[in-house]
Scaffold this motif. Structure first.
Motif, mmCIF file in Angstrom:
data_model
loop_
_atom_site.group_PDB
_atom_site.id
_atom_site.type_symbol
_atom_site.label_atom_id
_atom_site.label_comp_id
_atom_site.label_asym_id
_atom_site.label_seq_id
_atom_site.Cartn_x
_atom_site.Cartn_y
_atom_site.Cartn_z
ATOM 1 N N UNK A 14 17.290 33.307 74.087
ATOM 2 C CA UNK A 14 17.630 34.441 73.565
ATOM 3 C C UNK A 14 19.057 35.208 73.840
ATOM 4 N N UNK A 15 19.293 34.798 75.220
ATOM 5 C CA UNK A 15 20.441 35.742 75.702
ATOM 6 C C UNK A 15 21.734 34.825 75.405
ATOM 7 N N UNK A 16 21.965 33.386 75.610
ATOM 8 C CA UNK A 16 22.803 32.435 75.151
ATOM 9 C C UNK A 16 22.982 32.364 73.741
ATOM 10 N N UNK A 17 21.791 32.474 73.114
ATOM 11 C CA UNK A 17 21.772 32.280 71.852
ATOM 12 C C UNK A 17 22.721 33.335 70.844
ATOM 13 N N UNK A 18 22.247 34.757 71.502
ATOM 14 C CA UNK A 18 22.866 35.706 70.934
ATOM 15 C C UNK A 18 24.449 35.850 71.129
ATOM 16 N N UNK A 19 24.798 35.283 72.238
ATOM 17 C CA UNK A 19 26.443 35.456 72.674
ATOM 18 C C UNK A 19 26.871 34.260 71.599
ATOM 19 N N UNK A 20 26.203 33.315 71.323
ATOM 20 C CA UNK A 20 26.765 32.108 70.282
ATOM 21 C C UNK A 20 27.002 32.893 69.018
#
Length: 401
Positions: free
Chosen positions: A30-36
């Motif tokens: 969730x965290x890294x997917x949102x940043x991408x």
């Protein structure tokens, strides 16, 4: 018959442990997917990148009070309820975030949608903060106190897998739609909640009455381990902030190439972390004391390598530092739990709070040091030296409390 029953129980516990590992991975996804997803979401209109930074930060700050709170709830009432509410909160948060994003892109008035996005992150921070403490508590209950280290590491492996898989999954689904990553993170926690709801409940231990101050202050027995967590995470975050200036100083690459290089470095770091967690920590190759000592010394060596003005030294430093942190974090978390073995959820919550404080402290350090190279590297080296001093000065708990 008894042997078959024991084997079946072990298999059941193993699959439950794997489920908890995969649920922990959702945080990283969730965290890294949102940043991408952010560049595409910004390009669609609506919230600017700086506005997104504020929205995301709101959820992160709320981990400070919420992680210890949910850790205590896990100890008192069992971890299942805490994990379920964290998954539910994650799904609601991403649903509201998706609604706020779509609304902001189709409306001339931004503030109601901004308020909805902030509300989404408030829900995220206040609920998902319980995920790691409760998962670690649950994993320890499944594995038993004798296998505490492997239990803690299984959750760390989940987080590492999520951080590695998050950008890959987001990149794959963003081909469908700029909002596909947000939609996916609305659905995955719901699937996780269904899986957790079918797992057996493990009862917690009721605490004795305490004063309100005692409820919110961390026990003194775990202060040194919280100090480790703060120093380790502050040094990691400051290094990440400093990667762009370092690469600009070492190379003459364009901004795009520097950005790609940072992505590769962080991916390699994630792989190194995962490798050490799986091959060394999970298999108990080293004792907790050896892991602390080796991790602390390796971290100093890693940050010292950053003083060598060469890209190869930077690459080697990232790998050494990642391996060091993979040893350190489960080791000091396990030792902290040994100090208060009857309250593992609370201990995990306070360690998570210390990690969040470390990341916040790094933001302050970045504003003070990034304009004065090589001051950020020297600051990281100083932080790692404090961990070494602490490891040498503090004796491990001879017997759990």
């Amino acid at each position: 018959m008894a042997h078959a029953h024991t084997q079946a129980a072990r298999q059941t516990a193993r699959w439950q442990s794997i489920t908890l590992t995969l649920i922990a991975a959702l945080m990283g996804i969730g965290q890294n997917g949102l940043l991408v997803s952010l560049p595409l979401l910004v390009a669609q209109g609506g919230f600017s990148l700086s506005t997104w930074a504020v929205i995301i930060a709101v959820g992160s700050v709320l981990f400070l009070p919420a992680a210890p709170f949910w850790g205590r709830i896990s100890d008192q009432h069992g971890p299942k309820f805490v994990v379920l509410q964290a998954l539910t909160g994650m799904a609601i948060s991403f649903a509201l975030l998706l609604a706020a994003t779509l609304g902001a892109q189709s409306s001339a008035i931004q503030w109601p949608w901004f308020a909805l996005a902030v509300l989404a992150r408030v829900i995220y921070g206040l609920t998902v903060a319980g995920m790691v403490p409760a998962n670690q508590h649950w994993a320890v209950l499944l594995a038993g106190e004798a296998r505490r280290m492997q239990a803690i590491t299984s959750i760390s492996i989940g987080l590492s897998l999520g951080r590695l898989a998050g950008p890959l999954i987001a990149s794959a689904v963003l081909v469908i739609s700029p909002y596909a990553s947000l939609t996916l993170m609305l659905l995955l926690p719901l699937l996780g909640a269904i899986a957790v709801s079918m797992m057996p409940h493990y009862a917690g231990k009721k605490d004795e009455p305490h004063s309100s101050a005692h409820l919110w202050l961390a026990p003194k027995a775990i202060w040194p381990y919280m100090g480790y967590g703060l120093a380790v995470c502050a040094a990691i975050a400051l290094l990440q902030y400093n990667l762009t200036p370092m690469l600009n100083h070492l190379t003459e690459w364009s901004a795009d190439k520097v950005s790609q290089a940072i992505g590769y470095l962080l991916t390699l770091s994630g792989i190194a972390t995962l490798a050490v967690q799986v091959l060394v920590v999970k298999r108990q190759r080293l004792s907790t004391e050896r892991m602390l000592s080796l991790g602390a010394i390796s971290m100093v060596i890693g940050y010292a390598l950053l003083l060598v003005p060469h890209f190869a030294a930077l690459l080697m430093a990232m790998l050494v530092i990642s391996a060091a942190c993979a040893l350190l974090i489960p080791a000091y978390t396990s030792q902290a739990m040994q100090r208060l073995d009857h309250e593992p959820g609370k201990v995990s919550g306070y360690i998570a709070m210390a990690h969040t404080l470390g990341y916040g402290f790094a933001s302050l350090l970045a504003t003070l040091t990034l304009n004065y190279p090589p001051l950020p590297t020297l600051t990281c080296l100083l932080l790692s030296c404090t961990v070494v001093i602490g490891v040498l000065a503090i004796k491990p708990a001879a017997s759990p409390r």
